[in-house]
Design a protein around this motif. Structure first.
Motif, PDB file in Angstrom:
ATOM      1  N   LEU A 175      52.450 -37.677 -40.431  1.00  0.00           N
ATOM      2  CA  LEU A 175      51.219 -37.822 -41.093  1.00  0.00           C
ATOM      3  C   LEU A 175      50.132 -38.244 -39.688  1.00  0.00           C
ATOM      4  CD1 LEU A 175      51.304 -39.722 -44.314  1.00  0.00           C
ATOM      5  CD2 LEU A 175      51.059 -37.249 -44.060  1.00  0.00           C
ATOM      6  N   TYR A 176      49.384 -37.125 -39.176  1.00  0.00           N
ATOM      7  CA  TYR A 176      48.493 -37.330 -38.316  1.00  0.00           C
ATOM      8  C   TYR A 176      46.938 -37.720 -38.796  1.00  0.00           C
ATOM      9  CZ  TYR A 176      46.079 -37.508 -33.609  1.00  0.00           C
ATOM     10  OH  TYR A 176      45.475 -37.810 -32.685  1.00  0.00           O
ATOM     11  N   PRO A 204      47.969 -33.024 -40.847  1.00  0.00           N
ATOM     12  CA  PRO A 204      46.942 -33.764 -40.591  1.00  0.00           C
ATOM     13  C   PRO A 204      46.131 -34.249 -41.694  1.00  0.00           C
ATOM     14  CG  PRO A 204      46.505 -31.263 -40.394  1.00  0.00           C
ATOM     15  CD  PRO A 204      47.860 -31.626 -40.982  1.00  0.00           C
ATOM     16  N   VAL A 205      45.691 -35.573 -41.773  1.00  0.00           N
ATOM     17  CA  VAL A 205      44.956 -36.373 -42.666  1.00  0.00           C
ATOM     18  C   VAL A 205      43.828 -36.832 -42.169  1.00  0.00           C
ATOM     19  CG1 VAL A 205      45.351 -38.304 -44.086  1.00  0.00           C
ATOM     20  CG2 VAL A 205      47.191 -36.914 -43.843  1.00  0.00           C
ATOM     21  N   ILE A 206      42.450 -36.673 -42.896  1.00  0.00           N
ATOM     22  CA  ILE A 206      41.466 -37.569 -42.625  1.00  0.00           C
ATOM     23  C   ILE A 206      41.110 -38.716 -43.129  1.00  0.00           C
ATOM     24  CG2 ILE A 206      38.899 -37.235 -42.674  1.00  0.00           C
ATOM     25  CD1 ILE A 206      39.041 -34.153 -42.840  1.00  0.00           C
ATOM     26  N   ALA A 207      41.320 -39.489 -42.304  1.00  0.00           N
ATOM     27  CA  ALA A 207      41.500 -41.173 -43.125  1.00  0.00           C
ATOM     28  C   ALA A 207      39.955 -41.744 -43.353  1.00  0.00           C
ATOM     29  CB  ALA A 207      41.959 -42.013 -41.851  1.00  0.00           C
ATOM     30  N   LYS A 208      39.930 -42.476 -44.177  1.00  0.00           N
ATOM     31  CA  LYS A 208      38.797 -43.261 -44.691  1.00  0.00           C
ATOM     32  C   LYS A 208      37.797 -42.401 -45.176  1.00  0.00           C
ATOM     33  CE  LYS A 208      39.857 -47.700 -43.028  1.00  0.00           C
ATOM     34  NZ  LYS A 208      39.559 -48.993 -42.471  1.00  0.00           N
ATOM     35  N   ASN A 231      42.781 -23.717 -31.015  1.00  0.00           N
ATOM     36  CA  ASN A 231      43.508 -24.004 -30.295  1.00  0.00           C
ATOM     37  C   ASN A 231      45.098 -23.588 -30.532  1.00  0.00           C
ATOM     38  OD1 ASN A 231      42.190 -25.980 -28.438  1.00  0.00           O
ATOM     39  ND2 ASN A 231      41.161 -26.241 -30.414  1.00  0.00           N
ATOM     40  N   GLY A 232      45.141 -22.664 -31.460  1.00  0.00           N
ATOM     41  CA  GLY A 232      46.757 -22.323 -31.660  1.00  0.00           C
ATOM     42  C   GLY A 232      47.667 -23.146 -32.201  1.00  0.00           C
ATOM     43  N   ILE A 233      47.190 -24.408 -32.742  1.00  0.00           N
ATOM     44  CA  ILE A 233      47.947 -25.351 -33.486  1.00  0.00           C
ATOM     45  C   ILE A 233      48.586 -25.103 -34.830  1.00  0.00           C
ATOM     46  CG2 ILE A 233      48.107 -28.100 -34.163  1.00  0.00           C
ATOM     47  CD1 ILE A 233      46.032 -28.302 -31.787  1.00  0.00           C
ATOM     48  N   GLU A 234      49.637 -25.089 -35.072  1.00  0.00           N
ATOM     49  CA  GLU A 234      50.375 -24.764 -36.190  1.00  0.00           C
ATOM     50  C   GLU A 234      50.739 -26.110 -37.020  1.00  0.00           C
ATOM     51  OE1 GLU A 234      52.004 -22.404 -38.142  1.00  0.00           O
ATOM     52  OE2 GLU A 234      50.754 -20.911 -37.085  1.00  0.00           O
ATOM     53  N   PHE A 235      50.319 -26.398 -38.010  1.00  0.00           N
ATOM     54  CA  PHE A 235      50.615 -27.637 -38.838  1.00  0.00           C
ATOM     55  C   PHE A 235      51.457 -26.957 -39.912  1.00  0.00           C
ATOM     56  CE2 PHE A 235      46.338 -26.622 -39.876  1.00  0.00           C
ATOM     57  CZ  PHE A 235      46.461 -26.301 -41.194  1.00  0.00           C
ATOM     58  N   TYR A 236      52.363 -28.056 -40.600  1.00  0.00           N
ATOM     59  CA  TYR A 236      53.028 -27.841 -41.776  1.00  0.00           C
ATOM     60  C   TYR A 236      52.225 -27.572 -43.133  1.00  0.00           C
ATOM     61  CZ  TYR A 236      56.388 -28.434 -45.524  1.00  0.00           C
ATOM     62  OH  TYR A 236      57.416 -28.009 -46.364  1.00  0.00           O
ATOM     63  N   PRO A 237      52.447 -26.795 -44.086  1.00  0.00           N
ATOM     64  CA  PRO A 237      53.528 -25.749 -43.845  1.00  0.00           C
ATOM     65  C   PRO A 237      52.967 -24.593 -42.993  1.00  0.00           C
ATOM     66  CG  PRO A 237      52.214 -25.591 -45.830  1.00  0.00           C
ATOM     67  CD  PRO A 237      51.518 -26.546 -45.274  1.00  0.00           C
ATOM     68  N   GLN A 238      53.818 -24.429 -41.896  1.00  0.00           N
ATOM     69  CA  GLN A 238      53.866 -22.995 -40.973  1.00  0.00           C
ATOM     70  C   GLN A 238      53.930 -21.816 -41.626  1.00  0.00           C
ATOM     71  OE1 GLN A 238      55.869 -25.892 -40.715  1.00  0.00           O
ATOM     72  NE2 GLN A 238      56.208 -26.817 -38.714  1.00  0.00           N
ATOM     73  N   GLU A 257      42.608 -24.196 -48.055  1.00  0.00           N
ATOM     74  CA  GLU A 257      41.716 -25.251 -48.858  1.00  0.00           C
ATOM     75  C   GLU A 257      41.802 -26.658 -48.968  1.00  0.00           C
ATOM     76  OE1 GLU A 257      41.835 -23.715 -53.019  1.00  0.00           O
ATOM     77  OE2 GLU A 257      41.801 -21.615 -52.228  1.00  0.00           O
ATOM     78  N   SER A 258      43.153 -27.108 -48.800  1.00  0.00           N
ATOM     79  CA  SER A 258      43.465 -28.516 -48.978  1.00  0.00           C
ATOM     80  C   SER A 258      43.355 -29.277 -47.825  1.00  0.00           C
ATOM     81  CB  SER A 258      44.654 -28.696 -49.783  1.00  0.00           C
ATOM     82  OG  SER A 258      44.935 -27.981 -50.875  1.00  0.00           O
ATOM     83  N   MET A 259      44.044 -28.631 -46.629  1.00  0.00           N
ATOM     84  CA  MET A 259      44.368 -28.903 -45.322  1.00  0.00           C
ATOM     85  C   MET A 259      43.132 -29.078 -44.409  1.00  0.00           C
ATOM     86  SD  MET A 259      47.458 -29.830 -44.310  1.00  0.00           S
ATOM     87  CE  MET A 259      49.248 -29.458 -44.868  1.00  0.00           C
TER      88      MET A 259
END
Length: 350
Positions: A175-176, A204-208, A231-238, A257-259
């Protein structure tokens, strides 16, 4: 008159060719279905129950890593996810502790049981990440730790007399935590996710998220998504690991929608309309952590635990670990990795 040898040749050729097409229609699908229903129940479906019993006996491992600057509520969120004190505060940490000078890695293991299912949960904390003035390469110890766990698993796997069940310390999910600035992602965020998205499942998680208004939150989420894409960053679910159309549809919805999930964590309970809820008390009311109108915590929890936990484990094993393993064996000329002693001998021989 021309029937003779030519015909017998033809016949031989025909006998080789003909049975194939003739045999196929003999076993059409429909009669099979009818037959099984006539003959009664076989019990193939009980395999699911058998697997369930086996898993219940052995229990299973789940290793979750939390990364982000201090003060973003990482420990609180993990405690909220698993409804128990599983993160660092419960293990003898106190508020007075200084910020570590370098990134430290602390793994805390717990056994959580629910409905007869045992889960050995390990929370891997990374205090000191992103807290220094110069945060250059502060993702390196984290990448090193993740690869060390793959290495440990690989060494166990290539042993001649190997364990029936190899202890699994591989990081299944990271969890980033993104700071709720409302602006862009920091270079450090991009750098970390760029390097680590190849070796671990990053969520990825937006905190607070309660520090932003609803409009700000929606805008920030879109901006983060756009920046990750640019930036070509693949997060889960890829995208590339969606197995079928159903997966693709479900995961596309999550990706678009969610991420990143905008969340609020809390391990304090309050009384709201006669019900006890986890929440954060503010002068203008209580933010209910599990209320979707207030925050997306419930979406994150359902995603990580209720719908994708097994998939997180499978992607870790079949993709990230497999990539590590292939590279490691390839570098080693197809041989299993050396142990420390053999490496030393090898070097002394050289």
């Amino acid at each position: 008159p021309h029937v003779g040898p030519v015909d017998s040749k033809n016949e031989a050729a025909m006998s080789e060719l003909v049975p194939e097409p003739r045999q196929k229609p003999v076993v059409p699908m429909k009669p099979m279905g009818i037959n099984t229903s006539l003959l009664g129940y076989i019990g193939i479906d009980t395999i699911i129950e058998q697997m369930r019993k086996k898993t219940m006996k052995t229990g299973f491992d789940f290793n979750i890593m939390v990364v982000g600057q201090s003060g973003l509520g990482k420990s609180t969120l993990v405690n909220t996810l698993f409804k128990s004190q599983v993160s660092r505060k419960s293990s003898g940490w106190n508020r007075e502790e200084k910020i570590p000078k370098t990134v430290e890695i602390k793994a805390i293991g717990h056994v959580i049981e629910e409905g007869g299912v045992k889960m050995k949960l390990t929370v891997i904390d990374t205090p000191g990440f992103g807290d220094q003035i110069n945060n250059e390469n502060c993702w390196e110890p984290i990448e090193k730790y993740i690869n060390e766990q793959y290495e440990k698993f690989l060494k166990e796997e290539v042993n001649i007399a190997r364990k029936k069940r190899i202890p699994d310390t591989r990081v299944h999910c990271c969890l980033y935590f993104i700071s709720p600035t409302g602006h862009s992602l920091r270079p450090l965020d991009l750098e970390f996710m760029k390097h680590l998205s190849k070796v671990v499942n990053i969520i990825p998680v937006i905190a607070k998220a309660d520090t932003m208004t609803l409009e700000e939150k929606t805008e920030f989420k879109q901006r983060v998504r756009k920046e990750l894409e640019v930036n070509g960053i693949e997060f889960y679910p890829q995208k590339e690991f969606d197995e079928d159309l159903e997966d693709k549809t479900e995961n596309d919805k999550i990706r678009q929608e969610s991420m990143p999930f905008a969340v609020v964590g809390s391990d304090k309970e309050y009384q709201v309309n006669g019900k006890r809820v986890l929440g954060r008390k503010t002068p203008w009311g209580i933010i209910e952590v599990e209320n979707l109108n207030h925050c997306e915590f419930a979406l994150l929890r359902d995603f990580v635990i209720r719908t994708h936990l097994q998939d997180l484990k499978e992607v870790t094993h079949n993709i990230h670990y497999e990539t590590y393993r292939a590279k490691r064996l390839n570098d080693n000329g197809g041989l299993p990795p050396m142990t420390v002693e053999t490496e030393e001998n090898h070097e002394s021989n050289l």
